[in-house]
Design a protein around this motif. Structure first.
Motif, PDB file in Angstrom:
ATOM      1  N   ILE A   4     -39.346  48.557 -38.032  1.00 35.22           N
ATOM      2  CA  ILE A   4     -39.990  49.796 -38.457  1.00 35.22           C
ATOM      3  C   ILE A   4     -39.373  50.948 -37.689  1.00 35.22           C
ATOM      4  O   ILE A   4     -38.861  50.761 -36.577  1.00 35.22           O
ATOM      5  N   ILE A   5     -39.406  52.130 -38.283  1.00 38.51           N
ATOM      6  CA  ILE A   5     -38.873  53.335 -37.642  1.00 38.51           C
ATOM      7  C   ILE A   5     -40.036  54.290 -37.372  1.00 38.51           C
ATOM      8  O   ILE A   5     -40.945  54.418 -38.194  1.00 38.51           O
ATOM      9  N   VAL A   6     -40.010  54.916 -36.198  1.00 43.58           N
ATOM     10  CA  VAL A   6     -41.065  55.854 -35.803  1.00 43.58           C
ATOM     11  C   VAL A   6     -40.435  57.125 -35.252  1.00 43.58           C
ATOM     12  O   VAL A   6     -39.302  57.100 -34.757  1.00 43.58           O
ATOM     13  N   ALA A   7     -41.200  58.221 -35.322  1.00 45.03           N
ATOM     14  CA  ALA A   7     -40.754  59.483 -34.729  1.00 45.03           C
ATOM     15  C   ALA A   7     -41.971  60.370 -34.501  1.00 45.03           C
ATOM     16  O   ALA A   7     -42.994  60.222 -35.166  1.00 45.03           O
ATOM     17  N   SER A   8     -41.826  61.302 -33.570  1.00 46.40           N
ATOM     18  CA  SER A   8     -42.886  62.272 -33.310  1.00 46.40           C
ATOM     19  C   SER A   8     -42.280  63.569 -32.815  1.00 46.40           C
ATOM     20  O   SER A   8     -41.127  63.599 -32.380  1.00 46.40           O
ATOM     21  N   ASP A   9     -43.092  64.603 -32.856  1.00 50.43           N
ATOM     22  CA  ASP A   9     -42.755  65.825 -32.137  1.00 50.43           C
ATOM     23  C   ASP A   9     -43.460  65.737 -30.784  1.00 50.43           C
ATOM     24  O   ASP A   9     -44.013  64.691 -30.421  1.00 50.43           O
ATOM     25  N   ARG A  10     -43.448  66.816 -30.025  1.00 52.80           N
ATOM     26  CA  ARG A  10     -44.100  66.804 -28.711  1.00 52.80           C
ATOM     27  C   ARG A  10     -45.590  66.506 -28.811  1.00 52.80           C
ATOM     28  O   ARG A  10     -46.145  65.761 -28.016  1.00 52.80           O
ATOM     29  N   GLU A  25     -45.660  44.712 -29.230  1.00 51.29           N
ATOM     30  CA  GLU A  25     -46.472  43.538 -28.871  1.00 51.29           C
ATOM     31  C   GLU A  25     -46.684  42.616 -30.069  1.00 51.29           C
ATOM     32  O   GLU A  25     -46.816  41.403 -29.904  1.00 51.29           O
ATOM     33  N   LEU A  26     -46.711  43.187 -31.272  1.00 47.36           N
ATOM     34  CA  LEU A  26     -46.879  42.393 -32.497  1.00 47.36           C
ATOM     35  C   LEU A  26     -45.570  41.760 -32.972  1.00 47.36           C
ATOM     36  O   LEU A  26     -45.569  41.029 -33.964  1.00 47.36           O
ATOM     37  N   GLY A  27     -44.467  42.068 -32.297  1.00 46.87           N
ATOM     38  CA  GLY A  27     -43.187  41.469 -32.662  1.00 46.87           C
ATOM     39  C   GLY A  27     -42.298  42.318 -33.548  1.00 46.87           C
ATOM     40  O   GLY A  27     -41.292  41.831 -34.058  1.00 46.87           O
ATOM     41  N   TYR A  28     -42.646  43.583 -33.728  1.00 52.70           N
ATOM     42  CA  TYR A  28     -41.802  44.477 -34.511  1.00 52.70           C
ATOM     43  C   TYR A  28     -40.600  44.929 -33.690  1.00 52.70           C
ATOM     44  O   TYR A  28     -40.704  45.151 -32.484  1.00 52.70           O
ATOM     45  N   GLU A  29     -39.491  45.091 -34.359  1.00 51.10           N
ATOM     46  CA  GLU A  29     -38.332  45.780 -33.793  1.00 51.10           C
ATOM     47  C   GLU A  29     -38.528  47.255 -34.154  1.00 51.10           C
ATOM     48  O   GLU A  29     -38.463  47.621 -35.326  1.00 51.10           O
ATOM     49  N   VAL A  30     -38.802  48.085 -33.149  1.00 49.42           N
ATOM     50  CA  VAL A  30     -39.154  49.481 -33.374  1.00 49.42           C
ATOM     51  C   VAL A  30     -37.963  50.373 -33.052  1.00 49.42           C
ATOM     52  O   VAL A  30     -37.441  50.340 -31.944  1.00 49.42           O
ATOM     53  N   THR A  31     -37.536  51.158 -34.029  1.00 53.35           N
ATOM     54  CA  THR A  31     -36.504  52.159 -33.821  1.00 53.35           C
ATOM     55  C   THR A  31     -37.191  53.511 -33.677  1.00 53.35           C
ATOM     56  O   THR A  31     -37.886  53.955 -34.587  1.00 53.35           O
ATOM     57  N   ASP A  32     -37.008  54.135 -32.523  1.00 51.10           N
ATOM     58  CA  ASP A  32     -37.652  55.413 -32.213  1.00 51.10           C
ATOM     59  C   ASP A  32     -36.597  56.511 -32.290  1.00 51.10           C
ATOM     60  O   ASP A  32     -35.632  56.508 -31.534  1.00 51.10           O
ATOM     61  N   VAL A  33     -36.793  57.457 -33.217  1.00 55.34           N
ATOM     62  CA  VAL A  33     -35.812  58.535 -33.403  1.00 55.34           C
ATOM     63  C   VAL A  33     -36.344  59.879 -32.920  1.00 55.34           C
ATOM     64  O   VAL A  33     -35.892  60.925 -33.359  1.00 55.34           O
ATOM     65  N   GLY A  34     -37.276  59.860 -31.974  1.00 49.01           N
ATOM     66  CA  GLY A  34     -37.741  61.078 -31.309  1.00 49.01           C
ATOM     67  C   GLY A  34     -39.243  61.196 -31.357  1.00 49.01           C
ATOM     68  O   GLY A  34     -39.880  60.574 -32.163  1.00 49.01           O
ATOM     69  N   GLY A  39     -42.394  67.417 -23.250  1.00 51.83           N
ATOM     70  CA  GLY A  39     -41.823  68.666 -22.743  1.00 51.83           C
ATOM     71  C   GLY A  39     -40.524  69.014 -23.437  1.00 51.83           C
ATOM     72  O   GLY A  39     -40.412  68.955 -24.660  1.00 51.83           O
ATOM     73  N   ASP A  40     -39.516  69.331 -22.636  1.00 53.94           N
ATOM     74  CA  ASP A  40     -38.227  69.758 -23.183  1.00 53.94           C
ATOM     75  C   ASP A  40     -37.510  68.665 -23.969  1.00 53.94           C
ATOM     76  O   ASP A  40     -36.631  68.953 -24.767  1.00 53.94           O
ATOM     77  N   GLY A  41     -37.875  67.406 -23.738  1.00 60.49           N
ATOM     78  CA  GLY A  41     -37.286  66.302 -24.496  1.00 60.49           C
ATOM     79  C   GLY A  41     -37.934  66.127 -25.857  1.00 60.49           C
ATOM     80  O   GLY A  41     -37.516  65.295 -26.640  1.00 60.49           O
TER      81      GLY A  41
END
Length: 159
Positions: A4-10, A25-34, A39-41
């Protein structure tokens, strides 16, 4: 392995991180694109959605999760991409119906609105509900036709 792919703003970072940890924890391969932090990140809601939506649109990911302050901005941006059906959910009833009735493939939530335990329950419902699950006989017969019409509208408007 499920991916699954996830993303967020600040504003959505804390909720995204809680959901991401739960999915891992459920066994997903999580791709985080922000975003990387609050803060600044962090990044603007439109940029986070722009990082995720094309990858669902192309079929690289079957489903995605976006989190901003209210979930509204993410939903608007993600729905600008063909084959993306983003739904803002603030409870499990909406999460069930966005999948069972609308066959949504991107969940959006609001980090200012949704506490982590609720966001995790919404996520679980979104991921564990199939299209047409628990709907009426009339819906079973008609919703596929309606979604076909939505696809036709999409083809007419996305070039």
């Amino acid at each position: 392995m499920k991916k699954i792919i996830v993303a967020s703003d600040r504003a959505g970072f804390t909720l995204k991180e809680a959901v991401k940890e739960h999915l891992t924890e459920l066994g997903y391969e999580v791709t985080d694109v922000g975003s990387k932090d609050t803060g600044d990140g962090g990044m603007a809601y439109w940029q986070a959605a722009k990082n995720l939506a094309p990858r669902v649109s192309s079929g690289e990911f079957e489903r995605g999760i976006l989190v901003c302050g209210t979930g509204m901005g993410m939903s608007i941006v993600a729905n600008k991409y063909p084959n993306v059906y983003a739904a803002l959910c603030e409870n499990t009833f909406c999460a069930h119906n966005c999948r069972a009735v609308n066959n949504a493939n991107v969940l959006t939530m609001g980090g200012w609105i949704t506490p982590p335990y609720t966001g995790i329950a919404i996520t679980d419902t979104f991921l564990n509900t199939d299209f047409l699950e628990g709907v009426t006989e009339w819906q079973t017969e008609n919703l596929p036709i309606f979604l076909s019409e939505v696809k036709n509208i999409e083809k007419e408007n996305f070039h």
